[in-house]
Design an enzyme around this catalytic site. Structure first.
Site, PDB file in Angstrom:
ATOM      1  N   CYS A  96       1.080  -1.172  -0.008  1.00  0.00           N
ATOM      2  CA  CYS A  96      -0.019  -0.058  -0.147  1.00  0.00           C
ATOM      3  C   CYS A  96       0.942   1.307   0.054  1.00  0.00           C
ATOM      4  O   CYS A  96       1.910   1.273   0.923  1.00  0.00           O
ATOM      5  CB  CYS A  96      -0.977   0.096   1.159  1.00  0.00           C
ATOM      6  SG  CYS A  96      -1.794   1.690   1.432  1.00  0.00           S
ATOM      7  N   GLU A 130       2.781  -5.967   8.800  1.00  0.00           N
ATOM      8  CA  GLU A 130       3.166  -4.433   8.504  1.00  0.00           C
ATOM      9  C   GLU A 130       4.137  -3.997   9.625  1.00  0.00           C
ATOM     10  O   GLU A 130       5.301  -3.439   9.112  1.00  0.00           O
ATOM     11  CB  GLU A 130       1.805  -3.751   8.783  1.00  0.00           C
ATOM     12  CG  GLU A 130       2.458  -2.287   8.355  1.00  0.00           C
ATOM     13  CD  GLU A 130       1.094  -1.122   8.453  1.00  0.00           C
ATOM     14  OE1 GLU A 130      -0.004  -1.545   8.478  1.00  0.00           O
ATOM     15  OE2 GLU A 130       1.383  -0.323   9.475  1.00  0.00           O
ATOM     16  N   THR A 166      -0.443   1.369  10.860  1.00  0.00           N
ATOM     17  CA  THR A 166      -1.359   2.003   9.963  1.00  0.00           C
ATOM     18  C   THR A 166      -3.121   1.507  10.666  1.00  0.00           C
ATOM     19  O   THR A 166      -3.965   2.488  10.501  1.00  0.00           O
ATOM     20  CB  THR A 166      -1.651   1.762   8.600  1.00  0.00           C
ATOM     21  OG1 THR A 166      -1.733   0.440   8.331  1.00  0.00           O
ATOM     22  CG2 THR A 166      -0.202   2.510   8.045  1.00  0.00           C
ATOM     23  N   CYS A 196      -4.038   4.952   9.510  1.00  0.00           N
ATOM     24  CA  CYS A 196      -4.638   5.393   8.127  1.00  0.00           C
ATOM     25  C   CYS A 196      -5.683   5.935   8.099  1.00  0.00           C
ATOM     26  O   CYS A 196      -6.717   5.313   9.142  1.00  0.00           O
ATOM     27  CB  CYS A 196      -4.589   3.891   7.187  1.00  0.00           C
ATOM     28  SG  CYS A 196      -5.594   3.976   5.930  1.00  0.00           S
ATOM     29  N   SER A 268     -10.709  -5.531   5.472  1.00  0.00           N
ATOM     30  CA  SER A 268      -9.912  -6.712   4.885  1.00  0.00           C
ATOM     31  C   SER A 268     -11.372  -7.487   4.211  1.00  0.00           C
ATOM     32  O   SER A 268     -10.993  -8.677   4.063  1.00  0.00           O
ATOM     33  CB  SER A 268      -9.214  -7.205   5.541  1.00  0.00           C
ATOM     34  OG  SER A 268      -9.658  -7.569   6.922  1.00  0.00           O
TER      35      SER A 268
HETATM   36  S1  SF4 Z   1      -5.807   0.241   5.993  1.00  0.00           S
HETATM   37 FE1  SF4 Z   1      -5.037   1.850   5.003  1.00  0.00          FE
HETATM   38  S2  SF4 Z   1      -2.753   1.809   5.111  1.00  0.00           S
HETATM   39 FE2  SF4 Z   1      -3.537  -0.191   5.513  1.00  0.00          FE
HETATM   40  S3  SF4 Z   1      -3.672  -1.236   3.528  1.00  0.00           S
HETATM   41 FE3  SF4 Z   1      -5.651  -0.126   3.694  1.00  0.00          FE
HETATM   42  S4  SF4 Z   1      -5.624   1.893   2.816  1.00  0.00           S
HETATM   43 FE4  SF4 Z   1      -3.322   0.892   2.930  1.00  0.00          FE
END
Ligand code: SF4
Length: 288
Positions: A96, A130, A166, A196, A268
């Protein structure tokens, strides 16, 4: 009974990007290896496995040669790129962009902290992909804190540069910042609001959605940090919030005296699973 799907739910753009990259490659070639679960959702993984995606772990990756490997939205540590280069691995980098930017900032902070004997601190889940990738940018020297209980690991005499994974809750992150401020002996403390906005901005609307429905069905994989965090938001607003990973877990008795059901999920959780959940509930209602 009304059944409402939360219009702000579904994949965040980082996950959409990774899944689209995987699907577009698989339409033309096979197989495609993915380092770790492409998304913390077993049903979406199963759907992509059926198209030819193969999930591998880091040990398998280290031995793999001359293949194509997808890097998922969580990003990877610099070592992964080095191994790929050595083993003639063609990388499809679906990290990302927000995570990539954060990695660059952490690397810069690490270089600065090195010069003044300071510490990079990451508020995140230990072992989360992450966080592993972020920490890789500090040569694995960052202090990882998951809760207030971990604050003793920080030396409050030395400079501190703080970041957050994030997908952590912004509220918890700012609570941690306040706790750190109270214990500071150094005056060299900086922090970045690296939660995020796709996650933190969902809180307000999600709270309203939970209040406006009698029952909440929260759909998420059990491994999703963001799922856990957003479910906590739901249950704080509505005592009738139920966490499910698939429709098999839905119980008919939840729907007694319920006029409206709200279906939502993590960043997700694929939209198709929310629609499937709605269709499943409509069927229960029909049979009553
Ligand atoms: S939650 Fe935010 S930082 Fe994490 S993958 Fe999704 S858009 Fe990217």
């Amino acid at each position: 009974m009304k059944i409402n799907i939360d219009e702000n739910s579904g994949f965040c753009f980082g996950v959409v990007y990774a899944v689209e990259k995987a699907e577009s490659f698989l339409e033309r070639n096979n197989p495609l290896f993915c380092l770790g679960d492409i998304v913390h959702n077993d049903l979406e993984i199963k759907r992509l496995h059926e198209k030819g995606l193969k999930t591998i772990d880091i040990n398998y990756f280290k031995k793999l040669k001359n293949q194509t490997v997808l890097i998922r939205a969580h990003g990877e540590a610099p070592d992964t790129y080095k191994i790929a280069n050595e083993n003639n691995i063609n990388l499809i980098d679906a990290s990302c962009p927000i995570v990539l930017k954060l990695q660059i900032k952490i690397k810069k902070a690490f270089e600065q902290m090195k010069l003044k004997n300071g510490q990079v601190v990451i508020f995140g889940k230990k072992g989360h992909a992450e966080v592993v990738g972020l920490n890789g940018n500090t040569l694995n020297s960052a202090i990882i804190i998951s809760s207030e209980d971990d604050l003793d690991q920080i030396d409050f005499l030395k400079p501190i540069s703080l970041f957050s994974q994030t997908t952590k809750s912004a509220t918890s992150y700012f609570k941690i910042i306040e706790k750190i401020k109270k214990r500071l002996i150094t005056d060299d403390f900086t922090y970045l609001d690296s939660v995020c906005k796709q996650v933190s901005n969902r809180d307000k609307d999600l709270k309203l959605f939970c209040k406006n429905n009698d029952l909440i069905i929260f759909v998420s994989g059990v491994k999703s940090s963001n799922g856990k965090m957003l479910y906590d938001v739901c249950s704080s607003q509505n005592p009738y919030a139920k966490f499910i990973s698939s429709t098999d877990e839905i119980k008919t008795e939840w729907f007694k005296n319920v006029n409206s059901v709200g279906i939502t999920g993590a960043t997700s959780t694929p939209s198709w699973l929310l629609v499937q959940t709605k269709q499943f509930i409509q069927k229960i209602n029909f049979e009553k």
